[in-house]
Design a protein around this motif. Structure first.
Motif, mmCIF file in Angstrom:
data_model
loop_
_atom_site.group_PDB
_atom_site.id
_atom_site.type_symbol
_atom_site.label_atom_id
_atom_site.label_comp_id
_atom_site.label_asym_id
_atom_site.label_seq_id
_atom_site.Cartn_x
_atom_site.Cartn_y
_atom_site.Cartn_z
ATOM 1 N N VAL A 1 11.702 -13.522 -0.215
ATOM 2 C CA VAL A 1 13.156 -13.345 -0.129
ATOM 3 C C VAL A 1 13.481 -12.726 1.228
ATOM 4 O O VAL A 1 12.867 -11.732 1.632
ATOM 5 C CB VAL A 1 13.673 -12.433 -1.260
ATOM 6 N N SER A 2 14.432 -13.314 1.946
ATOM 7 C CA SER A 2 14.720 -12.848 3.309
ATOM 8 C C SER A 2 16.213 -12.645 3.559
ATOM 9 O O SER A 2 16.665 -12.676 4.698
ATOM 10 C CB SER A 2 14.160 -13.835 4.337
ATOM 11 N N ASP B 1 18.208 -8.705 -3.394
ATOM 12 C CA ASP B 1 18.467 -9.098 -4.782
ATOM 13 C C ASP B 1 17.180 -9.638 -5.403
ATOM 14 O O ASP B 1 16.977 -10.846 -5.522
ATOM 15 C CB ASP B 1 19.572 -10.150 -4.822
ATOM 16 N N ILE B 2 16.309 -8.718 -5.786
ATOM 17 C CA ILE B 2 15.019 -9.064 -6.381
ATOM 18 C C ILE B 2 14.909 -8.330 -7.712
ATOM 19 O O ILE B 2 15.218 -7.134 -7.799
ATOM 20 C CB ILE B 2 13.854 -8.652 -5.459
ATOM 21 N N ASP B 3 14.479 -9.022 -8.734
ATOM 22 C CA ASP B 3 14.395 -8.417 -10.061
ATOM 23 C C ASP B 3 13.133 -7.568 -10.214
ATOM 24 O O ASP B 3 12.070 -7.926 -9.694
ATOM 25 C CB ASP B 3 14.376 -9.499 -11.141
ATOM 26 N N ASP C 1 4.812 -11.402 -6.160
ATOM 27 C CA ASP C 1 5.656 -12.151 -5.234
ATOM 28 C C ASP C 1 6.908 -12.719 -5.897
ATOM 29 O O ASP C 1 7.723 -13.374 -5.240
ATOM 30 C CB ASP C 1 4.865 -13.277 -4.565
ATOM 31 N N ASP C 2 7.073 -12.480 -7.209
ATOM 32 C CA ASP C 2 8.247 -12.997 -7.905
ATOM 33 C C ASP C 2 9.151 -11.887 -8.441
ATOM 34 O O ASP C 2 10.277 -12.136 -8.879
ATOM 35 C CB ASP C 2 7.813 -13.896 -9.063
ATOM 36 N N CYS C 3 8.663 -10.658 -8.414
ATOM 37 C CA CYS C 3 9.414 -9.500 -8.878
ATOM 38 C C CYS C 3 8.730 -8.273 -8.284
ATOM 39 O O CYS C 3 7.714 -8.401 -7.605
ATOM 40 C CB CYS C 3 9.441 -9.423 -10.409
ATOM 41 N N TYR C 4 9.279 -7.085 -8.518
ATOM 42 C CA TYR C 4 8.640 -5.904 -7.946
ATOM 43 C C TYR C 4 8.280 -4.885 -9.027
ATOM 44 O O TYR C 4 8.962 -4.747 -10.036
ATOM 45 C CB TYR C 4 9.516 -5.259 -6.866
#
Length: 242
Positions: A176-177, A238-240, A162-165
């Motif tokens: 993140v939306s 924009d997800i790390d 849930d904090d990165c992929y």
């Protein structure tokens, strides 16, 4: 009837012991027939798959990495349906699994198959061509119906973050939306302003996803969403990566 290979009588339940579908069905209890062996059906299915490969339907140019595995799983479950031990009945593939293959994973491939069929370049008994009847299949959400999911989801607990992929972020579960440029994401259950067919009924990773960034089916390189801006259909988020 979505099973294109003829099923003679009588029939009984026993483990799958073939080779063509061993990656998907090994050890599963499937429908057997005294008039036709698993090996005979294996050979017939393998001939279909070889024709698809030979025609380039699973090539990189056609997005083969997205379609091939779900298509093979689907054809295996169609040719060798799971057996309901109590009633000795063949269990059909669930409607949602069929729709995922038809509408998402193999959409382009099915269009190409239909074109080849109409011009006589492809056998008319290819199992994928029968997926137009998905709505006639039982639904996994109907408790009164029995069906088999073809397990095209590729779920693994190690992929859920849930904090990165991880990898392509198919199982990213964060909140993140907004997109990378700051556009608000459209809720996955909504079909306006962006009309789409990415439904939680087909993609379990969208259950409870609200308007959070996701990558249903692993189609894109990372999590994304449809936007609420009519000028921009969708955009990555924009997800790390992990």
């Amino acid at each position: 009837d979505v099973i294109t290979l003829p099923i003679p009588e009588p029939q009984f339940c026993a483990p799958y012991n073939g080779t063509t579908c061993s990656a998907y069905l090994q050890g599963r209890i499937v429908m057997h027939h005294t008039a036709e062996s698993i090996q005979q059906r294996d050979t017939a299915l393998n001939t279909q798959l070889e024709e698809l490969v030979g025609r380039g339907l699973f090539s990189d140019a056609m997005g083969g990495d997205l379609c091939e595995d779900p298509a093979r799983r689907m054809l295996c479950h169609m040719a060798f349906p799971d057996c309901h031990n109590q009633t000795i009945q063949a269990l059909q593939v669930c409607r949602e699994s069929c729709q995922a293959v038809k509408s998402v994973f193999c959409f382009r491939h099915l269009a190409e198959l239909e074109d080849m069929k109409s011009t006589g370049k492809l056998s008319s008994n290819i199992g994928l061509l029968s997926l137009a009847d998905c709505l006639t299949l039982p639904s996994k959400w109907n408790s009164s119906e029995l069906c088999v999911e073809s397990d095209h989801h590729g779920y693994s607990p190690s992929l859920v973050r849930d904090d990165c992929y991880v990898e392509k972020g198919r199982w990213y579960n964060g909140t993140v939306s907004v997109t990378k440029s700051g556009l608000t994401c459209q809720a996955w259950l909504e079909v306006s302003p962006q009309k789409h067919d990415r439904s939680p009924l087909i993609f379990p990773e969208l259950v409870g996803a609200e308007n959070f960034c996701r990558n249903p089916g692993g189609e894109e390189s990372q999590p994304w969403c449809y936007t609420t801006d009519i000028q921009y259909r969708w955009e990555i988020c924009d997800i790390d990566p992990c």
